[in-house]
Design a protein around this motif. Sequence first.
Motif, PDB file in Angstrom:
ATOM      1  N   UNK A 199       0.824  -1.392   0.050  1.00  0.00           N
ATOM      2  CA  UNK A 199       0.100   0.096  -0.079  1.00  0.00           C
ATOM      3  C   UNK A 199       0.940   1.227   0.082  1.00  0.00           C
ATOM      4  N   UNK A 200       2.178   1.342   0.592  1.00  0.00           N
ATOM      5  CA  UNK A 200       2.984   2.325   0.671  1.00  0.00           C
ATOM      6  C   UNK A 200       3.038   3.109  -0.623  1.00  0.00           C
ATOM      7  N   UNK A 201       3.252   2.356  -1.661  1.00  0.00           N
ATOM      8  CA  UNK A 201       3.364   3.392  -3.015  1.00  0.00           C
ATOM      9  C   UNK A 201       2.215   3.801  -3.705  1.00  0.00           C
ATOM     10  N   UNK A 202       1.280   3.212  -3.870  1.00  0.00           N
ATOM     11  CA  UNK A 202       0.117   4.164  -4.051  1.00  0.00           C
ATOM     12  C   UNK A 202      -0.530   5.210  -3.244  1.00  0.00           C
ATOM     13  N   UNK A 203      -0.199   5.168  -2.137  1.00  0.00           N
ATOM     14  CA  UNK A 203      -0.342   6.274  -1.257  1.00  0.00           C
ATOM     15  C   UNK A 203       0.412   7.209  -1.420  1.00  0.00           C
TER      16      UNK A 203
END
Length: 272
Positions: A199-203
């Motif tokens: 999730x870190x990357x799309x956030x």
Amino acid sequence: MSGSFANIASSIETELITEVQKVAREAGERLLALYSPAARPRDRAELITAARANESASSAELRAALELIRPQARWAPDQYETSALPAGEWWVVDTVEGNVNHVHGLPEWCVSIALVRDGEPVLAVVRHPVPDLTYSAIAGGGAFVNETPLRVSEKRHLEVAVVATGQAEAGQDGTYRRIGESITAMLGEALLVRTQVPSTFPILLVAAGHIDAFWQYEPTLPGVAAGALFVSEAGGVVTTIAGDPWAPGADSILFAAPGVHAAARDALARVA
């Protein structure tokens, strides 16, 4: 002291973040030494062995270093990944965010560190070694990638928005259903729907304005704590999918540019 935050030198976190950046960079370098774009695990045993080696390499010295620079902050144990944190300061860390990507030769992996105080993320660093990017944020002081400020999208209509979601953990059958139904709901409303792990990357893409919204059911705290600070400091909105204020332990999370938040929330409201 990081130049990005020089304008808020009175904040105690301003000096702390430079030390946290160093810890994250060093952990990232240890992981980079194990990384190969040619990696292709042949079976589950190889995958698990490589993933454990990554965790061991990244964790080496990282926890001790954080505890040394902030002795009053406790280390958030696994039991708080999906529940509210007690009062006080807590390090919320993913030592190899995107480990499965690392062991498959993909570049979307990082070291993610957040300091949460009384349920609110107040400092965050994400080190993404392959493109040599360091994301940093301080509550009230803005969010940056290297020295460049992050800013969310200015879009105001969901029909021109790029949105994303992804799973947090395996073995959540009810969550899988909601993910599928939410993707279907968004396919009829948004320009483009993506799914991505971790999730870190799309956030971070929401914080940088590259995409316009990201949502997740049953999020784990290490996967969203840093991102919550990045998006809010970049001018975005962070709530539950129902629109309530987000806090550690919430059963969903929605990150969005202000202009599309309400429409994204309304589209997701169709999912029971």
